[in-house]
Design an enzyme around this catalytic site. Structure first.
Site, mmCIF file in Angstrom:
data_model
loop_
_atom_site.group_PDB
_atom_site.id
_atom_site.type_symbol
_atom_site.label_atom_id
_atom_site.label_comp_id
_atom_site.label_asym_id
_atom_site.label_seq_id
_atom_site.Cartn_x
_atom_site.Cartn_y
_atom_site.Cartn_z
ATOM 1 N N ASN A 69 0.879 -1.176 0.000
ATOM 2 C CA ASN A 69 0.000 0.000 0.000
ATOM 3 C C ASN A 69 0.909 1.216 0.000
ATOM 4 O OD1 ASN A 69 -1.778 2.054 0.465
ATOM 5 N ND2 ASN A 69 -2.358 1.408 2.530
ATOM 6 N N LYS A 86 0.173 4.254 -0.243
ATOM 7 C CA LYS A 86 -0.451 5.455 0.342
ATOM 8 C C LYS A 86 -0.193 6.666 -0.568
ATOM 9 C CE LYS A 86 -0.152 3.246 4.806
ATOM 10 N NZ LYS A 86 -0.038 3.342 6.253
ATOM 11 N N HIS A 96 -9.381 1.166 5.122
ATOM 12 C CA HIS A 96 -8.098 1.376 5.796
ATOM 13 C C HIS A 96 -8.304 2.326 6.973
ATOM 14 C CE1 HIS A 96 -4.001 2.586 6.594
ATOM 15 N NE2 HIS A 96 -3.631 1.476 5.968
ATOM 16 N N GLU A 122 -6.766 4.776 7.932
ATOM 17 C CA GLU A 122 -6.627 6.207 7.585
ATOM 18 C C GLU A 122 -7.894 6.733 6.916
ATOM 19 O OE1 GLU A 122 -2.913 5.594 5.552
ATOM 20 O OE2 GLU A 122 -2.045 5.025 7.487
ATOM 21 N N GLU A 156 -5.085 -4.771 10.700
ATOM 22 C CA GLU A 156 -4.023 -3.789 10.911
ATOM 23 C C GLU A 156 -4.268 -3.059 12.227
ATOM 24 O OE1 GLU A 156 -2.074 -2.434 6.995
ATOM 25 O OE2 GLU A 156 -3.932 -1.323 7.165
ATOM 26 N N GLY A 170 2.860 2.329 10.727
ATOM 27 C CA GLY A 170 3.821 3.414 10.547
ATOM 28 C C GLY A 170 4.573 3.799 11.812
ATOM 29 N N SER A 175 3.787 -2.132 10.248
ATOM 30 C CA SER A 175 5.247 -2.224 10.399
ATOM 31 C C SER A 175 5.815 -3.592 10.007
ATOM 32 C CB SER A 175 5.668 -1.840 11.822
ATOM 33 O OG SER A 175 5.279 -0.509 12.104
HETATM 34 P P1 13P Z 1 3.331 0.402 7.567
HETATM 35 O O1 13P Z 1 3.788 -0.896 6.972
HETATM 36 O O2 13P Z 1 4.100 1.586 7.054
HETATM 37 O O3 13P Z 1 3.281 0.319 9.055
HETATM 38 O O4 13P Z 1 1.831 0.649 7.068
HETATM 39 C C1 13P Z 1 0.895 -0.355 7.243
HETATM 40 C C2 13P Z 1 -0.327 -0.023 6.490
HETATM 41 O O5 13P Z 1 -1.093 0.844 6.896
HETATM 42 C C3 13P Z 1 -0.576 -0.725 5.227
HETATM 43 O O6 13P Z 1 -1.864 -0.510 4.790
#
Ligand code: 13P
Length: 240
Positions: A9, A11, A91, A93, A160, A166, A205
């Site tokens: 992803n 983003k 997601h 976010e 997640e 992140g 992560s």
């Molecule tokens: P990270 O791997 O950067 O922690 O992000 C995870 C994520 O939100 C994937 O959709």
């Protein structure tokens, strides 16, 4: 047997130069699992052009209608029309920053499935919810409302934990496995999905140094990966 999936992803990241280098560097690599990428919407055309058959390409969001006055949204009908394979829905976010509710996510998931797209449906608890012992309650609600009346073999779940996204903090393999096992049991008992066949990804992560122990867990079928999927070197390291 559920196939292992590694889903990048991206983003709101990557430049056109970075994307070109990414695919250049991976041109001669044989990737052993399903290798999927979700770039920013603006880069879908470029990624589709550069991604060889060993990749599947999808979007990070998809609207709950096919067409119409929805400025800024991405039409699932157009995603299909572009020959793309999947979309990520729900997601954390999208939920926390853009205020997408269970009801909106349910409509989005159904519309994407109507268009024959695979849906990666994301769920996960915050740190506060975990510390309050509410993990199962939160995930149950996200699944039962978000996937209400959904019966399809094109649904992938992505667990997640918000506190692991992140942050560099990964759920331990035991924490992740316990939660995945709970999700699979919940799918069997409370949904119309085929729990044994449903792929459940872990996200938060994931990186080359921890992917092996996560994938070794019985109910973890792959990773939904942000940061470590941006560079060819680390993306490649996710395939074990
Ligand atoms: P990270 O791997 O950067 O922690 O992000 C995870 C994520 O939100 C994937 O959709």
């Amino acid at each position: 047997m559920r196939k292992t999936h590694i889903v990048g992803n991206w983003k709101m990241n990557q430049s056109t130069e970075e994307i070109k280098s990414f695919f250049n560097e991976l041109a001669n690599e044989s990737l052993t699992s399903e290798a999927w990428i979700a770039p920013q919407a603006l880069h879908l055309g470029l990624v589709k052009e550069l991604a060889t058959d060993k990749f599947k390409v999808g979007t990070q969001n998809s609207a709950y209608e096919d067409n119409g006055a929805f400025t800024g949204e991405i039409s699932p009908k157009s995603i299909k029309d572009m020959g793309l394979h999947f979309t990520i829905i729900g997601h954390s976010e999208r939920r926390s920053i853009f205020g997408e509710t269970h009801e909106v996510l349910n409509k989005k998931a159904k519309k994407a499935l109507d268009n024959d797209l695979t849906v990666i449906f994301c769920i996960g608890e915050t740190l506060e919810e975990r510390e309050a012992g509410k993990v199962e309650e939160v995930l149950s609600e996200q699944i039962s409302k978000g996937l209400k009346d959904v019966a399809s073999d094109k649904v992938i779940l992505a667990y997640e934990p918000v506190w692991a996204i992140g942050t560099g903090v990964t759920a331990s393999p035991e924490q992740a496995q316990d939660t995945h096992a709970f999700i699979r049991k919940f799918l069997a008992k409370e949904t119309n999905l085929n729990a044994d066949k449903t792929v459940i990804l872990y996200g938060g992560s994931v990186k080359p140094s921890n992917v092996k122990e996560l994938l070794a867990c019985e109910d973890i079928d792959g990773g939904l990966v942000g940061g470590a999927s941006l560079k060819a070197e680390t993306y490649k390291g996710l395939f074990i």
